[in-house]
Scaffold this active site. Structure first.
Site, PDB file in Angstrom:
ATOM      1  N   TYR A 178      -0.858   2.165   7.042  1.00 42.97           N
ATOM      2  CA  TYR A 178      -0.045   2.955   6.115  1.00 42.97           C
ATOM      3  C   TYR A 178       0.775   2.032   5.221  1.00 42.97           C
ATOM      4  O   TYR A 178       1.380   1.068   5.708  1.00 42.97           O
ATOM      5  CB  TYR A 178       0.898   3.894   6.865  1.00 42.97           C
ATOM      6  CG  TYR A 178       1.546   4.916   5.962  1.00 42.97           C
ATOM      7  CD1 TYR A 178       0.832   6.019   5.519  1.00 42.97           C
ATOM      8  CD2 TYR A 178       2.855   4.759   5.514  1.00 42.97           C
ATOM      9  CE1 TYR A 178       1.399   6.940   4.651  1.00 42.97           C
ATOM     10  CE2 TYR A 178       3.429   5.671   4.642  1.00 42.97           C
ATOM     11  CZ  TYR A 178       2.695   6.768   4.224  1.00 42.97           C
ATOM     12  OH  TYR A 178       3.253   7.672   3.371  1.00 42.97           O
ATOM     13  N   PHE A 181       2.944   8.164  -3.544  1.00 43.79           N
ATOM     14  CA  PHE A 181       2.302   6.911  -3.940  1.00 43.79           C
ATOM     15  C   PHE A 181       1.731   6.161  -2.734  1.00 43.79           C
ATOM     16  O   PHE A 181       1.552   4.954  -2.769  1.00 43.79           O
ATOM     17  CB  PHE A 181       3.316   6.013  -4.669  1.00 43.79           C
ATOM     18  CG  PHE A 181       4.004   6.698  -5.816  1.00 43.79           C
ATOM     19  CD1 PHE A 181       3.362   6.830  -7.039  1.00 43.79           C
ATOM     20  CD2 PHE A 181       5.269   7.235  -5.668  1.00 43.79           C
ATOM     21  CE1 PHE A 181       3.987   7.467  -8.101  1.00 43.79           C
ATOM     22  CE2 PHE A 181       5.899   7.882  -6.726  1.00 43.79           C
ATOM     23  CZ  PHE A 181       5.252   8.002  -7.943  1.00 43.79           C
ATOM     24  N   GLU A 182       1.442   6.897  -1.675  1.00 45.62           N
ATOM     25  CA  GLU A 182       1.021   6.265  -0.434  1.00 45.62           C
ATOM     26  C   GLU A 182      -0.388   5.702  -0.503  1.00 45.62           C
ATOM     27  O   GLU A 182      -1.228   6.149  -1.273  1.00 45.62           O
ATOM     28  CB  GLU A 182       1.097   7.268   0.715  1.00 45.62           C
ATOM     29  CG  GLU A 182       0.059   8.384   0.618  1.00 45.62           C
ATOM     30  CD  GLU A 182       0.197   9.415   1.716  1.00 45.62           C
ATOM     31  OE1 GLU A 182       1.013   9.239   2.635  1.00 45.62           O
ATOM     32  OE2 GLU A 182      -0.529  10.432   1.657  1.00 45.62           O
ATOM     33  N   LEU A 183      -0.643   4.690   0.313  1.00 45.44           N
ATOM     34  CA  LEU A 183      -1.978   4.232   0.639  1.00 45.44           C
ATOM     35  C   LEU A 183      -2.123   4.428   2.144  1.00 45.44           C
ATOM     36  O   LEU A 183      -1.251   4.019   2.915  1.00 45.44           O
ATOM     37  CB  LEU A 183      -2.189   2.755   0.287  1.00 45.44           C
ATOM     38  CG  LEU A 183      -2.286   2.416  -1.205  1.00 45.44           C
ATOM     39  CD1 LEU A 183      -0.901   2.157  -1.771  1.00 45.44           C
ATOM     40  CD2 LEU A 183      -3.171   1.187  -1.403  1.00 45.44           C
ATOM     41  N   ARG A 199       4.449  12.985   7.753  1.00 42.01           N
ATOM     42  CA  ARG A 199       3.741  11.701   7.769  1.00 42.01           C
ATOM     43  C   ARG A 199       4.660  10.585   8.265  1.00 42.01           C
ATOM     44  O   ARG A 199       4.249   9.712   9.035  1.00 42.01           O
ATOM     45  CB  ARG A 199       3.222  11.344   6.383  1.00 42.01           C
ATOM     46  CG  ARG A 199       2.361  10.075   6.358  1.00 42.01           C
ATOM     47  CD  ARG A 199       0.884  10.393   6.410  1.00 42.01           C
ATOM     48  NE  ARG A 199       0.444  10.841   5.113  1.00 42.01           N
ATOM     49  CZ  ARG A 199       0.119  12.103   4.802  1.00 42.01           C
ATOM     50  NH1 ARG A 199       0.201  13.054   5.723  1.00 42.01           N
ATOM     51  NH2 ARG A 199      -0.292  12.431   3.594  1.00 42.01           N
TER      52      ARG A 199
END
Length: 219
Positions: free
Chosen positions: A133, A168-170, A205
């Site tokens: 994450y 803007f998560e990966l 999350r």
């Protein structure tokens, strides 16, 4: 998308996936495909994932959503759709058929801008370092939006109110598809906080990342 292409993806050609609960127009598809040389996939979200789950008391949920809409100047319809969207992003997105063949997802936020060249490949970095994450922004959650989220999970996490902004998560989709993640989401989902309070995909999350990943898996 135009910024991402200019600043990063025209050198890498990672595919794009667009998902919506409504069919995309031919004009929208044409404009998007003209903006990139990478492959582009368009998909629909199943209607059962964009409605109240059967265990939700809809009268109670609608009352809570009405209060939120009134205090935020939103229509009830918009506020309800937002709750369905949050629930989808919290877990179901990783199980969508169009994403099954992908290991990593970089979420792009409509209307955001990337003003500098991205000179390294963050997806490659995640793969090489076995990171599950990655986030760009974190913020202190508003306690009144998630009053029962943390106690619903575990007492030891009660004092941690930091959230990762998922816009803007990966994320390693295998992490989201894991039994541990899906079981945690199912447990929280049945508590109804997405509809009765204001739990978001970010708060869920963040809780999952905190509980299920070591610090070496987060960037």
């Amino acid at each position: 998308m135009f910024d991402v292409e200019k600043r990063f993806n025209e050198r890498h050609a990672y595919p794009y996936v667009f998902l919506s609960e409504q069919p995309f127009t031919a004009a929208f598809k044409r404009i998007v495909r003209k903006a990139t040389n990478a492959s582009v996939h368009f998909g629909l979200i199943d209607q059962h994932q964009w409605q109240y789950p059967q265990w939700i008391d809809q009268d109670r949920a609608k009352s809570a959503i009405q209060m939120w809409a009134d205090s935020n100047g939103a229509t009830v319809a918009a506020a309800t759709g937002w709750r369905h969207m949050v629930r989808f992003w919290a877990a179901s997105v990783a199980l969508h058929p169009l994403l099954r063949s992908f290991r990593y997802m970089w979420r792009l936020e409509p209307g955001s801008h990337y003003t500098c060249d991205i000179v390294y490949d963050p997806l490659r970095l995640m793969h090489d370092r076995q990171i599950s994450y990655a986030f760009a922004v974190s913020f202190e959650a508003m306690p009144d939006t998630v009053p029962t989220l943390w106690p619903s999970a575990l007492e030891f996490i009660h004092d941690s109110l930091c959230e990762f902004l998922t816009n803007f998560e990966l994320v390693d989709l295998d992490f989201m598809r894991s039994d541990a993640y899906q079981q945690l989401f199912d447990f929280l989902d049945r508590r109804g906080g997405i509809y009765y309070e204001r739990w978001t995909d970010a708060s869920i999350r963040s809780l999952a990342v905190t509980m299920l990943l070591g610090s070496d898996k987060v960037h």
